[in-house]
Write a protein that holds these residues in place. Structure first.
Motif, PDB file in Angstrom:
ATOM      1  N   MET A 255       0.829  -1.208   0.000  1.00  0.00           N
ATOM      2  CA  MET A 255       0.000   0.000   0.000  1.00  0.00           C
ATOM      3  C   MET A 255       0.861   1.255   0.000  1.00  0.00           C
ATOM      4  SD  MET A 255      -3.368  -0.960   2.323  1.00  0.00           S
ATOM      5  CE  MET A 255      -2.486  -1.693   3.716  1.00  0.00           C
ATOM      6  N   GLY A 258       1.953   2.227  -3.408  1.00  0.00           N
ATOM      7  CA  GLY A 258       0.979   2.710  -4.371  1.00  0.00           C
ATOM      8  C   GLY A 258      -0.056   1.710  -4.821  1.00  0.00           C
ATOM      9  N   ARG A 260      -3.597  -0.157  -4.217  1.00  0.00           N
ATOM     10  CA  ARG A 260      -4.822   0.043  -3.436  1.00  0.00           C
ATOM     11  C   ARG A 260      -5.345  -1.311  -2.986  1.00  0.00           C
ATOM     12  NH1 ARG A 260     -10.826   2.188  -5.213  1.00  0.00           N
ATOM     13  NH2 ARG A 260     -11.692   2.127  -3.096  1.00  0.00           N
ATOM     14  N   ALA A 262      -8.426  -2.686  -1.004  1.00  0.00           N
ATOM     15  CA  ALA A 262      -9.717  -2.203  -0.503  1.00  0.00           C
ATOM     16  C   ALA A 262      -9.999  -2.676   0.910  1.00  0.00           C
ATOM     17  CB  ALA A 262     -10.835  -2.657  -1.451  1.00  0.00           C
ATOM     18  N   CYS A 280      -5.332  -2.374  -8.208  1.00  0.00           N
ATOM     19  CA  CYS A 280      -6.391  -2.332  -7.207  1.00  0.00           C
ATOM     20  C   CYS A 280      -6.794  -3.759  -6.860  1.00  0.00           C
ATOM     21  CB  CYS A 280      -7.610  -1.573  -7.720  1.00  0.00           C
ATOM     22  SG  CYS A 280      -7.296   0.155  -8.104  1.00  0.00           S
ATOM     23  N   THR A 298      -7.369  -4.420 -12.019  1.00  0.00           N
ATOM     24  CA  THR A 298      -8.238  -4.635 -10.863  1.00  0.00           C
ATOM     25  C   THR A 298      -8.458  -6.128 -10.688  1.00  0.00           C
ATOM     26  OG1 THR A 298      -9.405  -2.526 -11.176  1.00  0.00           O
ATOM     27  CG2 THR A 298     -10.523  -4.221  -9.879  1.00  0.00           C
TER      28      THR A 298
END
Length: 344
Positions: A255, A258, A260, A262, A280, A298
């Protein structure tokens, strides 16, 4: 210690691990996709030692083979009976001879130990011109650990094992991690003089430290601020805890770089996973083996990826992907199961 590293690192891996209640050898249980032994060898290798020595128990062929796979040049020494940590080190020196320079002793059931911590231990022994440097930590519950006893000036005086400690000594919260950096010449003499008149009838390596101290040699200490690093794993509950700590450590690093995440509480990653900045990761996702995720991709929610490459800008939702390649911008899922497939 040379400029490149210590003369040797001795990794003690001979324990039977009966409390694991598992047919798998204790040190070959996995944390974050890597065996505990593998983690410890990786930490030791960061020191660039002249020799990396692994002590295995009787019939420890599986552990020895794994050690050779991790470090092809590892020296394997068999401890024919479990006579204690001091006995293990004595067997090493009787096998390979006196080791001149700094000799580090560590354990194969401490998967959270960082190489940088061992490097500090080595550096302190050299800078303090000490016969030994002891890695210590302060813990909320020191039960089972040897206690660090200090003199009236706060200097190291002795290590007392829990079983041999008085009630007053058991109240001490500074513990001996069991990890040391020794002067090799002095260690060779000290281990020959370790006695077995203790509650376990074993040769404690801690007593080698006491021998050096009683001979008038200085003994230094290095405090490990993160006590989790020195926690040994003895059963499956402790294995699960170590896995949680390592997973949190890995996610925090990702994290900050950089990525993400959730929901860190429901996300699991192995040490070999590579996530690019800008990726992500959705809730309920597990990334295993050598999985890589490109920038802008993602993955999740609800995914399991093992040894899979996810290209830049790709999307994977509620799917299982094994040994597959998902191209840049591709979409996979929901409810897909890929095995050794390529998606463009």
């Amino acid at each position: 210690m040379s400029a490149a590293g210590p003369a040797a690192v001795i990794v003690l891996a001979a324990g039977e691990g009966t409390r694991m209640k598992s047919p798998i050898p204790k040190t070959l249980h996995r944390v974050g996709g890597q065996t505990m032994l593998g983690h410890c060898l990786a930490a030791a290798a960061q020191l660039s030692p002249d020799r990396l020595i692994v002590v295995v128990g009787h019939n420890g062929e599986q552990v020895a083979e794994h050690a050779r796979q991790q470090v092809p040049g590892a020296v394997i020494v068999e401890q024919d009976h479990l006579g204690g940590t001091g006995h293990a080190v004595r067997v090493v020196l009787e096998t390979v001879g006196t080791i001149k320079g700094t000799v580090v002793v560590t354990y194969a059931d401490t998967p959270l130990l960082r190489g940088a911590t061992l490097a500090r231990l080595c550096a302190e022994r050299v800078s303090a011109a000490a016969a030994a440097a002891v890695l210590t930590a302060r813990v909320p519950d020191p039960t089972g650990y040897g206690r660090i006893v200090r003199d009236e000036h706060g200097a190291f005086a002795a290590i007392v094992e829990h079983a041999d400690a008085t009630p007053g000594q058991r109240a001490i919260d500074e513990i001996n991690s069991g990890m040391y950096a020794f002067d090799g010449d002095l260690l060779a003499d000290a281990v020959k003089r370790v006695r077995t008149d203790n509650a376990q009838g074993e040769e404690y390596l801690t007593d080698a430290v006491s021998v050096l101290r009683s001979d008038g040699y200085p003994v230094a200490t290095v405090s490990c601020d993160d006590s989790e690093e020195v926690q040994g794993v003895n059963d499956l509950a402790q294995l699960a805890h170590a896995s949680q700590v390592l997973n949190s450590r890995l996610l925090q690093s990702m994290m900050r770089a950089g990525v993400r995440i959730a929901d860190p509480a429901s996300t699991w990653v192995d040490v070999g996973v590579d996530l690019a900045a800008g990726a992500c990761i959705g809730p309920g996702t597990q990334l295993e083996g050598s999985t890589t995720v490109g920038a802008g991709a993602t993955v999740g929610p609800g995914c399991l990826l093992r040894d899979t490459v996810v290209g830049q800008g790709a999307t994977v939702i509620q799917s299982v992907c094994e040994s597959s390649v998902i191209g840049a911008g591709a979409h996979v899922g929901p409810f897909a199961h890929l095995v050794k497939e390529q998606v463009k």
